[in-house]
Design an enzyme around this catalytic site. Sequence first.
Site, mmCIF file in Angstrom:
data_model
loop_
_atom_site.group_PDB
_atom_site.id
_atom_site.type_symbol
_atom_site.label_atom_id
_atom_site.label_comp_id
_atom_site.label_asym_id
_atom_site.label_seq_id
_atom_site.Cartn_x
_atom_site.Cartn_y
_atom_site.Cartn_z
ATOM 1 N NE ARG A 96 48.795 40.083 44.430
ATOM 2 C CZ ARG A 96 48.919 39.408 43.303
ATOM 3 N NH1 ARG A 96 49.718 39.834 42.349
ATOM 4 N NH2 ARG A 96 48.238 38.308 43.108
ATOM 5 C CD GLU A 167 53.762 32.594 43.064
ATOM 6 O OE1 GLU A 167 52.789 33.285 43.415
ATOM 7 O OE2 GLU A 167 53.943 32.237 41.893
HETATM 8 N N1 5AD Z 1 41.843 34.571 40.972
HETATM 9 C C1 5AD Z 1 42.287 33.844 39.912
HETATM 10 N N2 5AD Z 1 43.311 34.194 39.145
HETATM 11 C C2 5AD Z 1 43.934 35.338 39.448
HETATM 12 N N3 5AD Z 1 44.993 35.964 38.865
HETATM 13 C C3 5AD Z 1 45.252 37.081 39.563
HETATM 14 N N4 5AD Z 1 44.374 37.228 40.570
HETATM 15 C C4 5AD Z 1 43.563 36.140 40.522
HETATM 16 C C5 5AD Z 1 42.462 35.720 41.294
HETATM 17 N N5 5AD Z 1 42.043 36.438 42.329
HETATM 18 C C6 5AD Z 1 45.714 35.445 37.744
HETATM 19 C C7 5AD Z 1 45.575 36.237 36.469
HETATM 20 C C8 5AD Z 1 46.850 35.837 35.782
HETATM 21 C C9 5AD Z 1 47.828 35.553 36.855
HETATM 22 C C10 5AD Z 1 49.012 36.435 36.941
HETATM 23 O O1 5AD Z 1 47.096 35.537 38.039
HETATM 24 O O2 5AD Z 1 44.450 35.862 35.744
HETATM 25 O O3 5AD Z 1 46.668 34.615 35.141
#
Ligand code: 5AD
Length: 480
Positions: A96, A167
């Site tokens: 990112r 997204e």
């Molecule tokens: N796997 C699952 N959820 C994720 N989030 C960020 N990275 C991951 C990942 N690798 C989720 C966080 C939050 C949102 C912004 O993204 O738990 O809910």
Amino acid sequence: MIRDERLSATALAQIDSQVRGEWPTGEAADFEDALAFHESLPPEKRFATVLESADSPLLQPRAGVPRLADQIDLLEYLQMAGEADLLPTTIDSYTRDNQYEKAATGLEAARKSGADTLNGFPAVNHGVEGCRELIDALDAPVEVRHGTPDARLLAAVTFAGGFQSFEGGPISYNIPYTNRHDLATTIEHWQYVDRLAGAYTERGVRINREPFGPLTGTLVPPSIAITVMIIEGLLAATQGVRSLTLGYGQVGNVAQDVAALRALRKLGNEYLPSEVTVTTVFHEWMGGFPPDEARASGVIGLGGLTAAIARPDKIITKSPQEFRGVPTKEANAAGLRTTRQLIDMILEQDIEIDGIDDEQDLIERETRQLLEAVFEHGNGDVARGTIRAFNSGALDVPFSPSDSANGAVLPARDDDGRVRLLEFADLAVSEEIKEIHRNRLARRAATEGREQSFRMVADDVDAISDGKLIGRPGGVSNAD
Ligand code: 5AD
């Protein structure tokens, strides 16, 4: 200065070759070769087709781990044990930040140790071939979910790798996320992403684009979020995007959330050109979660109920382990199933809630005023208008860390838990609208026997994680 104009074929080719030169895996992101791969995919993997033809809300989690085989296993599990309809691939933080070197080191460490040393899937490092292996292995559409202000290389590699949904956007992945990228630059970068999606679209491969609706995820007034969604939709449409999913994040008041989703769909269809297919996505609560899985499931369930009433095209689910960060796969699947249970029970019911129509009307009026201000600031050019409106404060996002937004508006919940504005700063809404917010907040202040102040804002930010909706002083309640 930047304009909301379609990038020329020459500009696209020039940026494309520059961007693909930034990291060795860029070279394989060949457009013609990629078209052939997309054409080989069966209908059930075509993101836009599946989403746009669904007759009830589709569920999608977030999920990303560093290694390819693990990512395939994880997504298969979420599809099987969580009944996910649409699959995600969440990108790691180094990618990112365009730090592909660090992502490479992390991926190497993950391969050696077997541990998840990155917080997502480093798609650029896996390259076109790795992405295609993932797409081939799964039997549902997959979206790239990230948070990347400069997502050009990520888009080039993942589109060529077979992903059909992406997204983010120039405002929604800048203003809430970073202070290191100025808005004019991110708009320019996303023009390339959208133009590339447009180029695929023109060749018969529709790439779905999904601006990130929740913004800072913290008490964002619906009209501000919807305004940003429509701006990003307009910018994307100019570049040739034809499948757009506009987002909105749950605030927790059912009437306001249903009204906001309805306003989002209505205004999205109204403001975007008719050749664009507009769908909507509802994000389960993006603010702080209770540090208790049972309570967190309650928040998720409320999201499911809200979505079942409002019927967005898609729901991004949360897991009961939200408070601790990246969830286990079991918890992730549990969030999906909790949502599914609520959706399936409530879709059968006709639920009428007083006040939804009035709330929708208010949201629409505010949104129209904000959009009007943006168009005026740009003399009709939405790209310029956006930059200038954020600069003047006519458009603003609460709690924004970005230097491109003032971050001067302050939200607070009213006596009913709906998100209002306590501080408008220079936001371009009429005196009449401000009066409605003031009256609503005055009622709350009276219930609580305290002045309206920043204290309310701070209390509200923590309220849901503390097990409430409204951050009231101890003992006060309006529940009767
Ligand atoms: N796997 C699952 N959820 C994720 N989030 C960020 N990275 C991951 C990942 N690798 C989720 C966080 C939050 C949102 C912004 O993204 O738990 O809910």
